[in-house]
Structures are given as C-alpha cells and as structure tokens.
Design a protein around this motif. Sequence first.
Motif, PDB file in Angstrom:
ATOM      1  N   ILE A  54      41.779  41.982  32.348  1.00  0.00           N
ATOM      2  CA  ILE A  54      40.894  42.346  33.473  1.00  0.00           C
ATOM      3  C   ILE A  54      40.322  41.068  34.090  1.00  0.00           C
ATOM      4  O   ILE A  54      40.502  40.802  35.278  1.00  0.00           O
ATOM      5  CB  ILE A  54      39.765  43.291  33.003  1.00  0.00           C
ATOM      6  CG1 ILE A  54      40.354  44.638  32.586  1.00  0.00           C
ATOM      7  CG2 ILE A  54      38.717  43.461  34.104  1.00  0.00           C
ATOM      8  CD1 ILE A  54      39.370  45.559  31.878  1.00  0.00           C
ATOM      9  N   ALA A  55      39.632  40.283  33.280  1.00  0.00           N
ATOM     10  CA  ALA A  55      39.022  39.038  33.770  1.00  0.00           C
ATOM     11  C   ALA A  55      40.091  38.028  34.190  1.00  0.00           C
ATOM     12  O   ALA A  55      39.901  37.290  35.160  1.00  0.00           O
ATOM     13  CB  ALA A  55      38.108  38.436  32.712  1.00  0.00           C
ATOM     14  N   ILE A  56      41.207  37.997  33.467  1.00  0.00           N
ATOM     15  CA  ILE A  56      42.265  37.036  33.790  1.00  0.00           C
ATOM     16  C   ILE A  56      42.823  37.302  35.180  1.00  0.00           C
ATOM     17  O   ILE A  56      42.988  36.370  35.975  1.00  0.00           O
ATOM     18  CB  ILE A  56      43.377  37.051  32.726  1.00  0.00           C
ATOM     19  CG1 ILE A  56      42.837  36.572  31.381  1.00  0.00           C
ATOM     20  CG2 ILE A  56      44.559  36.190  33.164  1.00  0.00           C
ATOM     21  CD1 ILE A  56      43.772  36.823  30.205  1.00  0.00           C
ATOM     22  N   LYS A 107      42.624  34.710  38.202  1.00  0.00           N
ATOM     23  CA  LYS A 107      43.841  34.205  38.866  1.00  0.00           C
ATOM     24  C   LYS A 107      43.687  34.327  40.374  1.00  0.00           C
ATOM     25  O   LYS A 107      43.986  33.391  41.123  1.00  0.00           O
ATOM     26  CB  LYS A 107      45.080  34.975  38.408  1.00  0.00           C
ATOM     27  CG  LYS A 107      45.585  34.595  37.040  1.00  0.00           C
ATOM     28  CD  LYS A 107      46.843  35.390  36.700  1.00  0.00           C
ATOM     29  CE  LYS A 107      47.366  35.062  35.333  1.00  0.00           C
ATOM     30  NZ  LYS A 107      48.630  35.777  35.033  1.00  0.00           N
ATOM     31  N   ALA A 108      43.220  35.477  40.833  1.00  0.00           N
ATOM     32  CA  ALA A 108      43.021  35.670  42.271  1.00  0.00           C
ATOM     33  C   ALA A 108      41.966  34.695  42.804  1.00  0.00           C
ATOM     34  O   ALA A 108      42.160  34.066  43.856  1.00  0.00           O
ATOM     35  CB  ALA A 108      42.611  37.116  42.555  1.00  0.00           C
ATOM     36  N   ARG A 109      40.889  34.549  42.076  1.00  0.00           N
ATOM     37  CA  ARG A 109      39.808  33.636  42.480  1.00  0.00           C
ATOM     38  C   ARG A 109      40.315  32.191  42.559  1.00  0.00           C
ATOM     39  O   ARG A 109      40.057  31.482  43.524  1.00  0.00           O
ATOM     40  CB  ARG A 109      38.665  33.731  41.470  1.00  0.00           C
ATOM     41  CG  ARG A 109      37.497  32.825  41.749  1.00  0.00           C
ATOM     42  CD  ARG A 109      36.443  32.996  40.624  1.00  0.00           C
ATOM     43  NE  ARG A 109      35.421  32.012  40.748  1.00  0.00           N
ATOM     44  CZ  ARG A 109      35.472  30.783  40.226  1.00  0.00           C
ATOM     45  NH1 ARG A 109      36.521  30.392  39.547  1.00  0.00           N
ATOM     46  NH2 ARG A 109      34.474  29.934  40.391  1.00  0.00           N
ATOM     47  N   THR A 110      41.055  31.767  41.531  1.00  0.00           N
ATOM     48  CA  THR A 110      41.613  30.411  41.507  1.00  0.00           C
ATOM     49  C   THR A 110      42.518  30.197  42.712  1.00  0.00           C
ATOM     50  O   THR A 110      42.437  29.166  43.396  1.00  0.00           O
ATOM     51  CB  THR A 110      42.406  30.171  40.204  1.00  0.00           C
ATOM     52  OG1 THR A 110      41.506  30.266  39.099  1.00  0.00           O
ATOM     53  CG2 THR A 110      43.083  28.817  40.203  1.00  0.00           C
ATOM     54  N   ASP A 157      37.391  23.535  37.198  1.00  0.00           N
ATOM     55  CA  ASP A 157      36.541  24.694  37.454  1.00  0.00           C
ATOM     56  C   ASP A 157      36.501  25.529  36.185  1.00  0.00           C
ATOM     57  O   ASP A 157      37.543  25.748  35.565  1.00  0.00           O
ATOM     58  CB  ASP A 157      37.119  25.503  38.619  1.00  0.00           C
ATOM     59  CG  ASP A 157      36.234  26.657  39.044  1.00  0.00           C
ATOM     60  OD1 ASP A 157      36.251  27.692  38.358  1.00  0.00           O
ATOM     61  OD2 ASP A 157      35.538  26.547  40.071  1.00  0.00           O
ATOM     62  N   ALA A 158      35.338  26.021  35.818  1.00  0.00           N
ATOM     63  CA  ALA A 158      35.203  26.783  34.570  1.00  0.00           C
ATOM     64  C   ALA A 158      36.050  28.053  34.565  1.00  0.00           C
ATOM     65  O   ALA A 158      36.525  28.477  33.522  1.00  0.00           O
ATOM     66  CB  ALA A 158      33.735  27.131  34.339  1.00  0.00           C
ATOM     67  N   GLY A 159      36.262  28.670  35.718  1.00  0.00           N
ATOM     68  CA  GLY A 159      37.021  29.914  35.781  1.00  0.00           C
ATOM     69  C   GLY A 159      38.477  29.733  36.169  1.00  0.00           C
ATOM     70  O   GLY A 159      39.200  30.714  36.349  1.00  0.00           O
ATOM     71  N   LEU A 160      38.930  28.494  36.303  1.00  0.00           N
ATOM     72  CA  LEU A 160      40.304  28.232  36.728  1.00  0.00           C
ATOM     73  C   LEU A 160      41.303  28.792  35.719  1.00  0.00           C
ATOM     74  O   LEU A 160      41.117  28.649  34.512  1.00  0.00           O
ATOM     75  CB  LEU A 160      40.521  26.729  36.867  1.00  0.00           C
ATOM     76  CG  LEU A 160      41.895  26.298  37.402  1.00  0.00           C
ATOM     77  CD1 LEU A 160      41.739  25.168  38.394  1.00  0.00           C
ATOM     78  CD2 LEU A 160      42.809  25.874  36.285  1.00  0.00           C
ATOM     79  N   VAL A 161      42.336  29.447  36.228  1.00  0.00           N
ATOM     80  CA  VAL A 161      43.397  29.954  35.371  1.00  0.00           C
ATOM     81  C   VAL A 161      44.683  29.217  35.719  1.00  0.00           C
ATOM     82  O   VAL A 161      45.161  29.277  36.847  1.00  0.00           O
ATOM     83  CB  VAL A 161      43.593  31.478  35.544  1.00  0.00           C
ATOM     84  CG1 VAL A 161      44.768  31.965  34.716  1.00  0.00           C
ATOM     85  CG2 VAL A 161      42.334  32.223  35.152  1.00  0.00           C
TER      86      VAL A 161
END
Length: 174
Positions: free
Chosen positions: A95-97, A101-104, A130-134
């Motif tokens: 879910i978060a991934i 991915k979309a955010r990155t 970035d902390a949320g970078l995938v």
Amino acid sequence: MQNLLQIACIACLVVATAATAQTPASQPPAGGTPDKMPFDIPYGTAIGLDTAKRLLAIAEAEAKKHDWKMNIAVVDTHGDLLAFERMDGAQYASIAISQNKARTSARFRRETRVFYNQFETGHAYVSTLDAGLVASPGGFPLVEGGKLVGAIGCSGGTGDQDAFVCKAAADTII
C-alpha cells in the motif's frame, strides 16, 4: 640491520611512487556534465479525480489479465494522493510502496526505475535524496502535452510486473 633499513626505505619509496603515478591529477565529475538538465519536464495542471479513476481501472484490468494482485496509486504533480486502489488479496506492505512510487515519480519527474538502476550500479547516495524515495520499478510520471500532470505507482508483484501494469495506464495519457 642497516641493509634492512635501506631495503625498507626503498620499498616505501617504490610503493609511494607507484601510488602517485596511478592517481590522476584531477578526478572527473561524477557522471559527467550533461548539456541539458535531465528530466526537465515542465509542470502542467494536475489531472482530476475522473482521470485518476480511469487510470486505476486501466491498471487494474491489466493486472487482472495476468492474475497479479496490485496496489495502485495515482498522485498529482506534487506527489499528493488523488486515488488509490488495493485489489483483493494484494499484500498490505505494498500500500505505502505504491503510493511512494507514485510520489517519487511525480516529485522527481522520472520513472522510479531510474533510481533502481542508479542504486544497483553502486550509487548509494540515492537513498539520501528523500526519506520516501522508492528505488524500485513501478512508478511512472504522467505526461500530457509535454507537461507533468501527475504520476502512477504500482506495487504487489515483482518490480517488472509493477512497471508493466503501471505503464499500461501511463501510456494512455497523451
């Protein structure tokens, strides 16, 4: 004893000379300097909810063709969530991934596979951007008329399965 000292000094001199000869006078910049800014996609007006829902449906249909259970996220140009879907049986961790991915992809204006490739080739700095970078395949920018209008991210399968499903939806934006 004096001979041993002389031999040791000569050995040090030889090693130091060899090391100096192998070290270039100036190191080239990492990756070179491109003439143009890479991934310089201008921002456009973000897609709306109806378009986001249509993209979810396209991605879901593609995933169902292969019996892949996916989490699918669509974000605006800032990387903020517009629409999300978790297919029945899709793993919770994704879910978060999928959202990241979309955010990155939206925030960096490129496919997330670019970061995966950089990380895989030893560019560990990617994890510090970035902390949320995938750094995993499955995130695609949505480009309409040459402008970034959002991004889509998929997760639940392998990186290539995730990318395949998301690309099917992203390719419908023209």
